[in-house]
Design an enzyme around this catalytic site. Structure first.
Site, PDB file in Angstrom:
ATOM      1  N   VAL A 187       0.808  -1.226   0.000  1.00 40.08           N
ATOM      2  CA  VAL A 187       0.000   0.000   0.000  1.00 40.08           C
ATOM      3  C   VAL A 187       0.844   1.281   0.000  1.00 40.08           C
ATOM      4  O   VAL A 187       0.326   2.363  -0.246  1.00 40.08           O
ATOM      5  CB  VAL A 187      -1.003   0.034   1.186  1.00 40.08           C
TER       6      VAL A 187
ATOM      7  N   TYR B 154       5.909   6.238  14.539  1.00 40.36           N
ATOM      8  CA  TYR B 154       4.570   5.622  14.530  1.00 40.36           C
ATOM      9  C   TYR B 154       3.513   6.643  14.963  1.00 40.36           C
ATOM     10  O   TYR B 154       2.484   6.815  14.293  1.00 40.36           O
ATOM     11  CB  TYR B 154       4.566   4.412  15.468  1.00 40.36           C
TER      12      TYR B 154
HETATM   13  P1  NAP Z   1      -0.674  -6.900  12.362  1.00 42.07           P
HETATM   14  O1  NAP Z   1      -1.329  -8.057  13.004  1.00 42.07           O
HETATM   15  O2  NAP Z   1       0.808  -6.740  12.430  1.00 42.07           O
HETATM   16  O3  NAP Z   1      -1.151  -6.861  10.831  1.00 42.07           O
HETATM   17  C1  NAP Z   1      -0.698  -5.849   9.980  1.00 42.07           C
HETATM   18  C2  NAP Z   1      -1.371  -6.004   8.641  1.00 42.07           C
HETATM   19  O4  NAP Z   1      -0.911  -4.920   7.808  1.00 42.07           O
HETATM   20  C3  NAP Z   1      -1.002  -7.312   7.936  1.00 42.07           C
HETATM   21  O5  NAP Z   1      -2.148  -7.845   7.314  1.00 42.07           O
HETATM   22  C4  NAP Z   1       0.025  -6.864   6.895  1.00 42.07           C
HETATM   23  O6  NAP Z   1      -0.044  -7.611   5.694  1.00 42.07           O
HETATM   24  C5  NAP Z   1      -0.469  -5.454   6.572  1.00 42.07           C
HETATM   25  N1  NAP Z   1       0.593  -4.636   5.998  1.00 42.07           N
HETATM   26  C6  NAP Z   1       1.725  -4.181   6.584  1.00 42.07           C
HETATM   27  N2  NAP Z   1       2.460  -3.489   5.689  1.00 42.07           N
HETATM   28  C7  NAP Z   1       1.759  -3.514   4.513  1.00 42.07           C
HETATM   29  C8  NAP Z   1       1.989  -2.981   3.220  1.00 42.07           C
HETATM   30  N3  NAP Z   1       3.086  -2.275   2.954  1.00 42.07           N
HETATM   31  N4  NAP Z   1       1.073  -3.203   2.249  1.00 42.07           N
HETATM   32  C9  NAP Z   1      -0.053  -3.928   2.517  1.00 42.07           C
HETATM   33  N5  NAP Z   1      -0.320  -4.453   3.722  1.00 42.07           N
HETATM   34  C10 NAP Z   1       0.579  -4.250   4.700  1.00 42.07           C
HETATM   35  O7  NAP Z   1      -1.234  -5.520  12.946  1.00 42.07           O
HETATM   36  P2  NAP Z   1      -2.642  -5.139  13.595  1.00 42.07           P
HETATM   37  O8  NAP Z   1      -2.440  -5.068  15.048  1.00 42.07           O
HETATM   38  O9  NAP Z   1      -3.740  -5.963  13.030  1.00 42.07           O
HETATM   39  O10 NAP Z   1      -2.736  -3.638  13.070  1.00 42.07           O
HETATM   40  C11 NAP Z   1      -3.657  -3.222  12.090  1.00 42.07           C
HETATM   41  C12 NAP Z   1      -3.768  -1.690  12.158  1.00 42.07           C
HETATM   42  O11 NAP Z   1      -4.198  -1.304  13.467  1.00 42.07           O
HETATM   43  C13 NAP Z   1      -2.426  -0.976  11.933  1.00 42.07           C
HETATM   44  O12 NAP Z   1      -2.631   0.184  11.181  1.00 42.07           O
HETATM   45  C14 NAP Z   1      -1.991  -0.622  13.349  1.00 42.07           C
HETATM   46  O13 NAP Z   1      -1.127   0.485  13.383  1.00 42.07           O
HETATM   47  C15 NAP Z   1      -3.319  -0.353  14.008  1.00 42.07           C
HETATM   48  N6  NAP Z   1      -3.289  -0.458  15.472  1.00 42.07           N
HETATM   49  C16 NAP Z   1      -3.009  -1.649  16.086  1.00 42.07           C
HETATM   50  C17 NAP Z   1      -2.979  -1.695  17.479  1.00 42.07           C
HETATM   51  C18 NAP Z   1      -2.683  -2.952  18.245  1.00 42.07           C
HETATM   52  O14 NAP Z   1      -2.539  -2.872  19.488  1.00 42.07           O
HETATM   53  N7  NAP Z   1      -2.579  -4.108  17.621  1.00 42.07           N
HETATM   54  C19 NAP Z   1      -3.228  -0.535  18.216  1.00 42.07           C
HETATM   55  C20 NAP Z   1      -3.501   0.634  17.553  1.00 42.07           C
HETATM   56  C21 NAP Z   1      -3.548   0.669  16.170  1.00 42.07           C
HETATM   57  P3  NAP Z   1       1.074  -8.713   5.250  1.00 42.07           P
HETATM   58  O15 NAP Z   1       1.394  -9.528   6.459  1.00 42.07           O
HETATM   59  O16 NAP Z   1       0.367  -9.456   4.167  1.00 42.07           O
HETATM   60  O17 NAP Z   1       2.263  -7.944   4.721  1.00 42.07           O
END
Ligand code: NAP
Length: 244
Positions: free
Chosen positions: A61, A152
């Protein structure tokens, strides 16, 4: 039948959003980058359990060319995109003084420029339909700032600013833009924290438990639904009371 595109749907919060929106009857454009096996498994789970169609597209992305190609494929299959969830993201725990220009660029381009890239490609379809809903996944650290997570926090604060400004700009086209700011949600993103660190973090959460991917996905499903038709430009915290 309506269509939803979810970025970073191969794991964590994105996977939960894809399932929640399939449950609501949306055809799903499932974006992934590295986790192909997980994405294909999710596509099977969705088509086996819900009466919707799924298109799985690999695209980084942060790369506008790949994103434009992904949206073109989605348009060819489904004609339009009614819902966009900008979820893909990466984290970086590091002192600001140790953060290299490459690391800064990777975090900002994956978390913030990506929202420009995908939204810029999808919006013309929504404007043409005079209808659409976008949900950007930011973070509570975008609201408060986190020590050792400056890149971040800055990228996620940018997502909040983008949400508010774009919501005003596209409201006359009947496109709503909202933002969800999760707190601590148990996904791979939290896997770098040690057990004793997690105990300390949990003590800071008024509701006393970590969030689940379903907590976030249910909020996204609400925001894109008719029930939220008068809600735009809002930043919705899903954080157990950690930021009030
Ligand atoms: P995660 O389990 O690490 O998953 C991250 C996802 O983003 C994966 O599906 C990964 O796809 C995708 N991704 C990363 N880089 C990418 C790229 N360049 N192009 C396309 N896809 C990409 O993280 P999560 O916790 O579900 O986080 C999802 C969102 O929530 C993020 O924006 C994160 O900052 C936000 N968030 C998370 C938390 C938390 O505590 N977990 C808190 C606040 C906000 P691939 O593996 O296929 O590359």
């Amino acid at each position: 039948m309506k269509t939803a595109l979810i970025t970073g749907a191969s794991r964590g919060i994105g996977t939960a959003c894809a399932i929640a929106l399939a449950k609501c009857g949306y055809n799903i454009v499932l974006n992934y980058n590295k986790s192909e096996e997980e994405a294909l498994t999710l596509a099977k789970i969705i088509t086996n359990n819900y009466s919707v169609d799924v298109l799985c597209v690999k695209a980084d992305v942060s790369d506008k060319v790949q994103v434009d190609d992904m949206v073109k494929k989605a348009e060819e299959k489904f004609s339009t995109i009614d819902v966009l969830v900008n979820n893909a993201g990466v984290s970086l725990q590091k002192l600001f003084t140790d953060t290299t220009p490459q690391q800064w660029d990777e975090v900002v381009s994956t978390n913030l420029t990506s929202v420009y890239n995908v939204t810029h490609a999808v919006l013309p379809l929504m404007i043409k339909e005079h209808s659409g809903s976008i949900v950007n996944i930011s973070s509570m650290w975008g609201e408060t700032g986190a020590s050792c997570e400056v890149a971040y926090s800055a990228s996620k604060a940018g997502v909040i600013g983008l949400t508010k400004a774009l919501a005003k700009e596209v409201a006359p086209s009947n496109v709503r833009v909202n933002c969800v700011t999760p707190g601590v949600i148990m996904t791979d993103m939290m896997s770098s924290f040690k057990e004793d660190e997690l105990v300390l973090i949990k003590e800071e959460i008024p509701l006393g438990v970590f969030g689940t991917v379903k907590n976030v996905a249910d909020t996204v499903a609400f925001l894109v639904s008719e029930k939220a038709s008068y809600i735009t430009g809002q930043i919705v915290g899903v954080n157990g009371g950690m930021v009030i």
